[in-house]
Design a protein around this motif. Structure first.
Motif, PDB file in Angstrom:
ATOM      1  N   CYS A 108       0.831  -1.329  -0.001  1.00  0.00           N
ATOM      2  CA  CYS A 108      -0.048   0.018  -0.047  1.00  0.00           C
ATOM      3  C   CYS A 108       0.700   1.148  -0.148  1.00  0.00           C
ATOM      4  N   VAL A 109       2.069   1.183   0.590  1.00  0.00           N
ATOM      5  CA  VAL A 109       2.997   2.211   0.732  1.00  0.00           C
ATOM      6  C   VAL A 109       3.762   2.348  -0.750  1.00  0.00           C
ATOM      7  N   ARG A 110       4.124   1.230  -1.052  1.00  0.00           N
ATOM      8  CA  ARG A 110       4.984   1.210  -2.542  1.00  0.00           C
ATOM      9  C   ARG A 110       3.927   1.922  -3.582  1.00  0.00           C
ATOM     10  N   GLY A 111       2.661   1.669  -3.455  1.00  0.00           N
ATOM     11  CA  GLY A 111       1.697   2.159  -4.290  1.00  0.00           C
ATOM     12  C   GLY A 111       1.966   3.797  -4.482  1.00  0.00           C
ATOM     13  N   TYR A 112       1.976   4.395  -3.354  1.00  0.00           N
ATOM     14  CA  TYR A 112       2.089   5.497  -3.223  1.00  0.00           C
ATOM     15  C   TYR A 112       3.476   6.067  -3.710  1.00  0.00           C
ATOM     16  N   PHE A 113       4.594   5.635  -3.565  1.00  0.00           N
ATOM     17  CA  PHE A 113       5.855   5.989  -3.907  1.00  0.00           C
ATOM     18  C   PHE A 113       6.271   5.641  -5.306  1.00  0.00           C
ATOM     19  N   ALA A 114       5.550   4.691  -5.925  1.00  0.00           N
ATOM     20  CA  ALA A 114       5.873   4.199  -7.380  1.00  0.00           C
ATOM     21  C   ALA A 114       5.901   5.297  -8.441  1.00  0.00           C
ATOM     22  N   LEU A 115       6.929   5.358  -9.116  1.00  0.00           N
ATOM     23  CA  LEU A 115       6.665   6.635 -10.109  1.00  0.00           C
ATOM     24  C   LEU A 115       5.952   6.012 -11.328  1.00  0.00           C
ATOM     25  N   ARG A 116       4.811   6.864 -11.762  1.00  0.00           N
ATOM     26  CA  ARG A 116       3.965   6.482 -12.730  1.00  0.00           C
ATOM     27  C   ARG A 116       4.252   6.876 -14.226  1.00  0.00           C
ATOM     28  N   ILE A 117       4.474   6.050 -15.233  1.00  0.00           N
ATOM     29  CA  ILE A 117       4.917   6.411 -16.411  1.00  0.00           C
ATOM     30  C   ILE A 117       3.729   6.274 -17.220  1.00  0.00           C
ATOM     31  N   ARG A 118       3.007   7.330 -17.838  1.00  0.00           N
ATOM     32  CA  ARG A 118       1.747   7.265 -18.644  1.00  0.00           C
ATOM     33  C   ARG A 118       2.244   7.426 -20.006  1.00  0.00           C
ATOM     34  N   VAL A 119       1.589   6.415 -20.792  1.00  0.00           N
ATOM     35  CA  VAL A 119       1.830   6.497 -22.132  1.00  0.00           C
ATOM     36  C   VAL A 119       0.605   6.593 -22.881  1.00  0.00           C
ATOM     37  N   LEU A 120       0.310   7.585 -23.716  1.00  0.00           N
ATOM     38  CA  LEU A 120      -0.807   8.099 -24.395  1.00  0.00           C
ATOM     39  C   LEU A 120      -0.613   7.865 -26.087  1.00  0.00           C
ATOM     40  N   GLY A 121      -1.352   7.445 -26.753  1.00  0.00           N
ATOM     41  CA  GLY A 121      -1.289   7.448 -28.200  1.00  0.00           C
ATOM     42  C   GLY A 121      -2.555   6.985 -28.889  1.00  0.00           C
ATOM     43  N   ALA A 122      -2.650   7.423 -30.025  1.00  0.00           N
ATOM     44  CA  ALA A 122      -3.509   7.081 -31.099  1.00  0.00           C
ATOM     45  C   ALA A 122      -3.528   5.530 -31.348  1.00  0.00           C
ATOM     46  N   GLU A 123      -4.813   4.892 -32.035  1.00  0.00           N
ATOM     47  CA  GLU A 123      -4.553   3.549 -32.408  1.00  0.00           C
ATOM     48  C   GLU A 123      -3.226   3.417 -33.343  1.00  0.00           C
ATOM     49  N   SER A 124      -2.679   2.061 -33.152  1.00  0.00           N
ATOM     50  CA  SER A 124      -1.589   1.509 -33.958  1.00  0.00           C
ATOM     51  C   SER A 124      -0.475   2.721 -34.012  1.00  0.00           C
ATOM     52  N   THR A 125      -0.016   3.165 -32.899  1.00  0.00           N
ATOM     53  CA  THR A 125       1.215   4.072 -32.739  1.00  0.00           C
ATOM     54  C   THR A 125       2.174   3.361 -31.920  1.00  0.00           C
ATOM     55  N   GLY A 126       2.069   2.210 -31.634  1.00  0.00           N
ATOM     56  CA  GLY A 126       2.913   1.320 -30.812  1.00  0.00           C
ATOM     57  C   GLY A 126       3.031   1.507 -29.378  1.00  0.00           C
TER      58      GLY A 126
ATOM     59  N   ASP B   3      -0.450   2.041 -19.412  1.00  0.00           N
ATOM     60  CA  ASP B   3      -0.693   2.074 -20.977  1.00  0.00           C
ATOM     61  C   ASP B   3      -2.182   2.654 -21.015  1.00  0.00           C
ATOM     62  N   THR B   4      -2.223   4.138 -21.463  1.00  0.00           N
ATOM     63  CA  THR B   4      -3.218   4.839 -21.575  1.00  0.00           C
ATOM     64  C   THR B   4      -3.890   5.421 -19.862  1.00  0.00           C
ATOM     65  N   ASP B   5      -4.919   6.343 -19.943  1.00  0.00           N
ATOM     66  CA  ASP B   5      -5.148   6.718 -18.696  1.00  0.00           C
ATOM     67  C   ASP B   5      -6.685   7.011 -18.985  1.00  0.00           C
ATOM     68  N   SER B   6      -7.266   7.618 -18.153  1.00  0.00           N
ATOM     69  CA  SER B   6      -8.709   8.044 -17.894  1.00  0.00           C
ATOM     70  C   SER B   6      -9.004   9.295 -18.801  1.00  0.00           C
ATOM     71  N   LEU B   7      -7.918  10.143 -18.960  1.00  0.00           N
ATOM     72  CA  LEU B   7      -7.796  11.305 -19.905  1.00  0.00           C
ATOM     73  C   LEU B   7      -8.088  10.732 -21.024  1.00  0.00           C
ATOM     74  N   ALA B   8      -7.492   9.755 -21.583  1.00  0.00           N
ATOM     75  CA  ALA B   8      -7.587   9.188 -23.031  1.00  0.00           C
ATOM     76  C   ALA B   8      -9.178   8.706 -23.071  1.00  0.00           C
ATOM     77  N   THR B   9      -9.565   8.169 -22.059  1.00  0.00           N
ATOM     78  CA  THR B   9     -10.948   7.730 -22.152  1.00  0.00           C
ATOM     79  C   THR B   9     -12.068   8.852 -22.701  1.00  0.00           C
ATOM     80  N   ALA B  10     -11.700  10.004 -22.097  1.00  0.00           N
ATOM     81  CA  ALA B  10     -12.418  11.017 -22.335  1.00  0.00           C
ATOM     82  C   ALA B  10     -12.314  11.651 -23.825  1.00  0.00           C
ATOM     83  N   VAL B  11     -11.088  11.248 -24.422  1.00  0.00           N
ATOM     84  CA  VAL B  11     -10.790  11.579 -25.728  1.00  0.00           C
ATOM     85  C   VAL B  11     -11.583  10.569 -26.657  1.00  0.00           C
ATOM     86  N   TRP B  12     -11.586   9.160 -26.239  1.00  0.00           N
ATOM     87  CA  TRP B  12     -12.269   8.222 -27.027  1.00  0.00           C
ATOM     88  C   TRP B  12     -13.926   8.508 -27.072  1.00  0.00           C
ATOM     89  N   HIS B  13     -14.377   9.128 -25.703  1.00  0.00           N
ATOM     90  CA  HIS B  13     -15.503   9.276 -25.841  1.00  0.00           C
ATOM     91  C   HIS B  13     -15.989  10.615 -26.690  1.00  0.00           C
TER      92      HIS B  13
END
Length: 327
Positions: A139-157, A224-234
């Motif tokens: 539970c503490v590790r989850g707080y300190f883990a560095l989060r790397i977000r990757v955003l991208g359109a379809e088929s962009t690797g 691999d993506t995030d909720s902001l990307a979900t808003a773009v798909w919406h």
């Protein structure tokens, strides 16, 4: 018999747990007071939630702090007034414990003052949580883990890059829930067959999975993506922007954002239908990130070049924080 522990738990670590575990073997009722210090770098509610998760049998309460940290008499009076009762035993690993307990007229049990069982101090953990990773609960590790977000359109690797980064850093990655939902429930994309409520569900579940996987991460979490990307798909399928869905992203924090470029060839996998809007979506991500004042790095080139660039960006973030990634 009532026991008492007072601490800041900035953050909770195995040394604290050794103290608490010892107390629980001696008393039938344990109260843990979490000091609400003004200069705390971790929210009180977060610290309380860690303790409640780890010790549901104990009473965990937030405690107003005193300005003078060294006035033991003031602290004894404050504690007794705040609790409304006098405990039987005070447990600590600090030298002030004897005097504090004496003022209250109770017993003091010193637990591992020399930190021989667990050589760790909270101040050192805050400086470099990666170095002390093995002294922290999930539970503490989850707080300190560095989060790397990757955003991208379809088929962009995007997913390929996430998988490679997770492999390189021997850590976990968070799959795109929207993709799984599409394959399992929608059987592929089809305009006119979506509802805003479905996107709300996807955004909420993406956040939940991310927070869950952060606990399992080896210092870095690849998203691999995030909720902001979900808003773009919406926006893409429902034809309007939803602040409600976009707001799901406000609860998440990312240390680095990578945007995969759309210069590579489109590959059809049986579900994709956005070949013609890849550039629009890429630019939409960039626009939203700039609008929010969030730094990002555009990842382009061959798979090897993309991976090397992403690793370079990650190492730069780790170095800036002075964390020990290879501990």
């Amino acid at each position: 018999m009532r026991g008492l522990i007072i601490g800041r738990f900035l953050p909770l670590h195995r040394g604290h747990q050794y103290l608490i575990d010892t107390a629980l073997t001696i008393v039938s009722h344990l109260t843990i007071c979490v000091r609400d210090t003004r200069d705390a770098t971790i929210p009180l509610v977060t610290r309380i939630s860690w303790l409640k998760e780890m010790y549901p049998e104990a009473q965990i309460i937030g405690m107003p702090d005193l300005e003078d940290d060294l006035d033991t008499h003031a602290w004894a009076s404050h504690t007794q007034s705040f609790l409304g009762f006098t405990p039987d035993i005070f447990f600590s690993s600090e030298t002030y414990g004897d005097e504090f307990a004496k003022i209250l007229g109770i017993r003091h049990i010193m637990v591992d003052q020399a930190r021989l069982a667990f050589p760790v101090y909270a101040a050192e953990v805050r400086k470099d949580p990666f170095y002390y990773w093995n002294y922290l609960e999930p539970c503490v590790r989850g707080y300190f883990a560095l989060r790397i977000r990757v955003l991208g359109a379809e088929s962009t690797g995007k997913t390929t890059l996430c998988q490679e980064l997770a492999r390189c850093y021997k850590t976990s990655w968070v799959p795109e829930y929207g993709r799984e939902y599409t394959e399992r429930v929608k059987k592929g994309f089809s305009e006119g067959m979506w509802t805003s409520q479905e996107f709300i569900h996807i955004a909420r579940e993406q956040n939940r999975l991310e927070d869950q996987m952060a606990r399992q991460a080896n210092r870095l979490l690849i998203c691999d993506t995030d909720s902001l990307a979900t808003a773009v798909w919406h926006e893409r399928y429902m034809k309007f922007w939803s602040p409600i869905i976009a707001n799901f992203g406000s609860t998440q924090h990312y240390d680095l954002t990578l945007v995969t470029g759309d210069e590579i060839p489109f590959v059809q996998d049986g579900f994709r239908d956005g070949e013609g809007i890849r550039n629009w979506m890429t630019q939409r991500f960039i626009h939203l990130l700039k609008e929010r004042g969030e730094h990002y790095a555009l990842v382009e080139g061959s798979p090897e070049e993309r991976l090397a660039f992403a690793i370079q960006e990650i190492q730069s973030i780790v170095k800036k924080k002075s964390y020990s990634l290879n501990s």
